[in-house]
Design an enzyme around this catalytic site. Sequence first.
Site, PDB file in Angstrom:
ATOM      1  N   SER A   1       0.830  -1.203   0.000  1.00  0.00           N
ATOM      2  CA  SER A   1       0.000   0.000   0.000  1.00  0.00           C
ATOM      3  C   SER A   1       0.864   1.253   0.000  1.00  0.00           C
ATOM      4  O   SER A   1       1.662   1.483   0.915  1.00  0.00           O
ATOM      5  CB  SER A   1      -0.896   0.020   1.241  1.00  0.00           C
ATOM      6  OG  SER A   1      -1.485   1.302   1.358  1.00  0.00           O
TER       7      SER A   1
ATOM      8  N   HIS B   1      -1.432  -1.260  -4.131  1.00  0.00           N
ATOM      9  CA  HIS B   1      -2.671  -0.804  -3.487  1.00  0.00           C
ATOM     10  C   HIS B   1      -2.629   0.714  -3.306  1.00  0.00           C
ATOM     11  O   HIS B   1      -1.677   1.261  -2.763  1.00  0.00           O
ATOM     12  CB  HIS B   1      -2.765  -1.509  -2.132  1.00  0.00           C
ATOM     13  CG  HIS B   1      -4.048  -1.309  -1.398  1.00  0.00           C
ATOM     14  ND1 HIS B   1      -5.188  -2.033  -1.678  1.00  0.00           N
ATOM     15  CD2 HIS B   1      -4.379  -0.483  -0.370  1.00  0.00           C
ATOM     16  CE1 HIS B   1      -6.164  -1.663  -0.848  1.00  0.00           C
ATOM     17  NE2 HIS B   1      -5.698  -0.715  -0.049  1.00  0.00           N
TER      18      HIS B   1
ATOM     19  N   ASP C   1      -4.717   3.865  -1.804  1.00  0.00           N
ATOM     20  CA  ASP C   1      -5.801   4.245  -0.891  1.00  0.00           C
ATOM     21  C   ASP C   1      -6.298   5.643  -1.213  1.00  0.00           C
ATOM     22  O   ASP C   1      -5.592   6.629  -0.998  1.00  0.00           O
ATOM     23  CB  ASP C   1      -5.299   4.177   0.558  1.00  0.00           C
ATOM     24  CG  ASP C   1      -5.114   2.752   1.024  1.00  0.00           C
ATOM     25  OD1 ASP C   1      -6.093   2.000   1.021  1.00  0.00           O
ATOM     26  OD2 ASP C   1      -3.963   2.388   1.361  1.00  0.00           O
TER      27      ASP C   1
ATOM     28  N   MET D   1      -8.779   8.489  -0.242  1.00  0.00           N
ATOM     29  CA  MET D   1      -9.599   8.923   0.911  1.00  0.00           C
ATOM     30  C   MET D   1     -10.026  10.363   0.695  1.00  0.00           C
ATOM     31  O   MET D   1      -9.235  11.198   0.252  1.00  0.00           O
ATOM     32  CB  MET D   1      -8.775   8.840   2.196  1.00  0.00           C
ATOM     33  CG  MET D   1      -8.167   7.478   2.465  1.00  0.00           C
ATOM     34  SD  MET D   1      -7.458   7.449   4.120  1.00  0.00           S
ATOM     35  CE  MET D   1      -6.564   5.890   4.085  1.00  0.00           C
TER      36      MET D   1
ATOM     37  N   HIS E   1      -8.470   1.398  -3.737  1.00  0.00           N
ATOM     38  CA  HIS E   1      -9.367   1.204  -2.597  1.00  0.00           C
ATOM     39  C   HIS E   1     -10.016   2.550  -2.297  1.00  0.00           C
ATOM     40  O   HIS E   1      -9.372   3.438  -1.730  1.00  0.00           O
ATOM     41  CB  HIS E   1      -8.539   0.683  -1.411  1.00  0.00           C
ATOM     42  CG  HIS E   1      -9.309   0.531  -0.138  1.00  0.00           C
ATOM     43  ND1 HIS E   1      -8.686   0.325   1.077  1.00  0.00           N
ATOM     44  CD2 HIS E   1     -10.643   0.547   0.126  1.00  0.00           C
ATOM     45  CE1 HIS E   1      -9.607   0.211   2.023  1.00  0.00           C
ATOM     46  NE2 HIS E   1     -10.801   0.366   1.473  1.00  0.00           N
TER      47      HIS E   1
ATOM     48  N   MET F   1     -12.039   4.887  -0.366  1.00  0.00           N
ATOM     49  CA  MET F   1     -12.681   5.200   0.917  1.00  0.00           C
ATOM     50  C   MET F   1     -13.304   6.572   0.766  1.00  0.00           C
ATOM     51  O   MET F   1     -12.824   7.570   1.309  1.00  0.00           O
ATOM     52  CB  MET F   1     -11.630   5.140   2.037  1.00  0.00           C
ATOM     53  CG  MET F   1     -11.266   3.717   2.426  1.00  0.00           C
ATOM     54  SD  MET F   1      -9.704   3.613   3.305  1.00  0.00           S
ATOM     55  CE  MET F   1      -8.592   3.597   1.907  1.00  0.00           C
TER      56      MET F   1
ATOM     57  N   MET G   1     -11.699  -5.346   5.769  1.00  0.00           N
ATOM     58  CA  MET G   1     -10.787  -4.553   6.587  1.00  0.00           C
ATOM     59  C   MET G   1     -10.455  -5.329   7.862  1.00  0.00           C
ATOM     60  O   MET G   1     -11.346  -5.906   8.497  1.00  0.00           O
ATOM     61  CB  MET G   1     -11.431  -3.210   6.980  1.00  0.00           C
ATOM     62  CG  MET G   1     -11.752  -2.265   5.833  1.00  0.00           C
ATOM     63  SD  MET G   1     -10.352  -1.827   4.783  1.00  0.00           S
ATOM     64  CE  MET G   1      -9.209  -1.082   5.967  1.00  0.00           C
TER      65      MET G   1
ATOM     66  N   ASP H   1      -6.933  -6.103   4.635  1.00  0.00           N
ATOM     67  CA  ASP H   1      -6.258  -4.798   4.616  1.00  0.00           C
ATOM     68  C   ASP H   1      -6.247  -4.220   6.019  1.00  0.00           C
ATOM     69  O   ASP H   1      -7.302  -3.975   6.598  1.00  0.00           O
ATOM     70  CB  ASP H   1      -7.031  -3.872   3.650  1.00  0.00           C
ATOM     71  CG  ASP H   1      -6.374  -2.511   3.479  1.00  0.00           C
ATOM     72  OD1 ASP H   1      -5.295  -2.288   4.041  1.00  0.00           O
ATOM     73  OD2 ASP H   1      -6.972  -1.673   2.770  1.00  0.00           O
TER      74      ASP H   1
HETATM   75  C1  DX5 Z   1      -6.176   2.102   5.680  1.00  0.00           C
HETATM   76  C2  DX5 Z   1      -5.821   1.563   4.325  1.00  0.00           C
HETATM   77  C3  DX5 Z   1      -4.753   0.552   4.270  1.00  0.00           C
HETATM   78  C4  DX5 Z   1      -3.432   0.984   4.876  1.00  0.00           C
HETATM   79  C5  DX5 Z   1      -2.922  -0.209   5.618  1.00  0.00           C
HETATM   80  O1  DX5 Z   1      -7.504   2.513   5.697  1.00  0.00           O
HETATM   81  O2  DX5 Z   1      -6.951   0.998   3.678  1.00  0.00           O
HETATM   82  O3  DX5 Z   1      -4.564   0.104   2.949  1.00  0.00           O
HETATM   83  O4  DX5 Z   1      -2.478   1.372   3.940  1.00  0.00           O
HETATM   84  O5  DX5 Z   1      -1.776   0.159   6.266  1.00  0.00           O
HETATM   85  P1  DX5 Z   1      -0.990  -0.841   7.213  1.00  0.00           P
HETATM   86  O6  DX5 Z   1      -0.559  -1.980   6.374  1.00  0.00           O
HETATM   87  O7  DX5 Z   1       0.105  -0.002   7.727  1.00  0.00           O
HETATM   88  O8  DX5 Z   1      -1.970  -1.260   8.281  1.00  0.00           O
HETATM   89 ZN    ZN Z   2      -6.535   0.112   1.721  1.00  0.00          ZN
END
Ligand code: DX5
Ligand code: ZN
Length: 226
Positions: free
Chosen positions: A11, A35, A37, A39, A68, A70, A139, A177
């Site tokens: 990620s 990956h 993210d 947000m 992903h 969010m 998650m 994740d």
């Molecule tokens: C958090 C993200 C994850 C994040 C995970 O909401 O969806 O993808 O990068 O990070 P780690 O692996 O550090 O928990």
């Molecule tokens: Zn994620």
Amino acid sequence: MTEPSLIIAPSLLAADFARLGEEARAVEGVADWLHVDVMDNHFVPNLTIGLPVVQSLRKATGLPLDCHLMIEDPRRWALGYAEAGAANVSFHAEATDDPVGLARDLRAAGALAGLAIDRDTPIEPYLEILPHIDTLLIMTIKAGFGGQEFIPALLDKVRTARRHIQAGHLQVRIEVDGGISADTIAQAAEAGADAFVAGTAVYGAEDPAAAVRALREAARRATGRP
Ligand code: DX5
Ligand code: ZN
């Protein structure tokens, strides 16, 4: 039916945002997906990156992009990520009332369709729509921030979904994740996950490529799968 190989997806959330291209290339050849993210500061309190960055990343790396989302109102934005060349686009179950329709449109736009389930959302209401999706992102933390501690109890959702997928002879990946590391990946793999997101465990390591190899090795040992 032969089981598909395991997927390790570093990620970028834990990478240096000023050097995303280089950070992506650091895991090329060892990682399976990258990956990303997204947000929006509404669905989750955090704010990260959006479509223009994904469009640039598409040119900067050959790795399949695993987006992903969010975000609120994924219907408005998700197809843009598919059109930008994302291999998989996951939107949150909590953010849409028509997951099947959105999944259908993502597939039509050439992406795999992913449904993401946050920490406090039960899996049961979504089992019946598994035939319409390609990836179920469960998650293992509360979505929003990297570096949180893995919550083992959430693997019950993975077990339930895996049983359902097997019973229905479905081809759905289960991606976990949050808090995935060399210490936690084996239990997630044993529970039935076959795709693993790791931010801190990869980009917090001295050698991100070596960290990806170690994760894969631990998941392989736990499952006997390639
Ligand atoms: C958090 C993200 C994850 C994040 C995970 O909401 O969806 O993808 O990068 O990070 P780690 O692996 O550090 O928990
Ligand atoms: Zn994620």
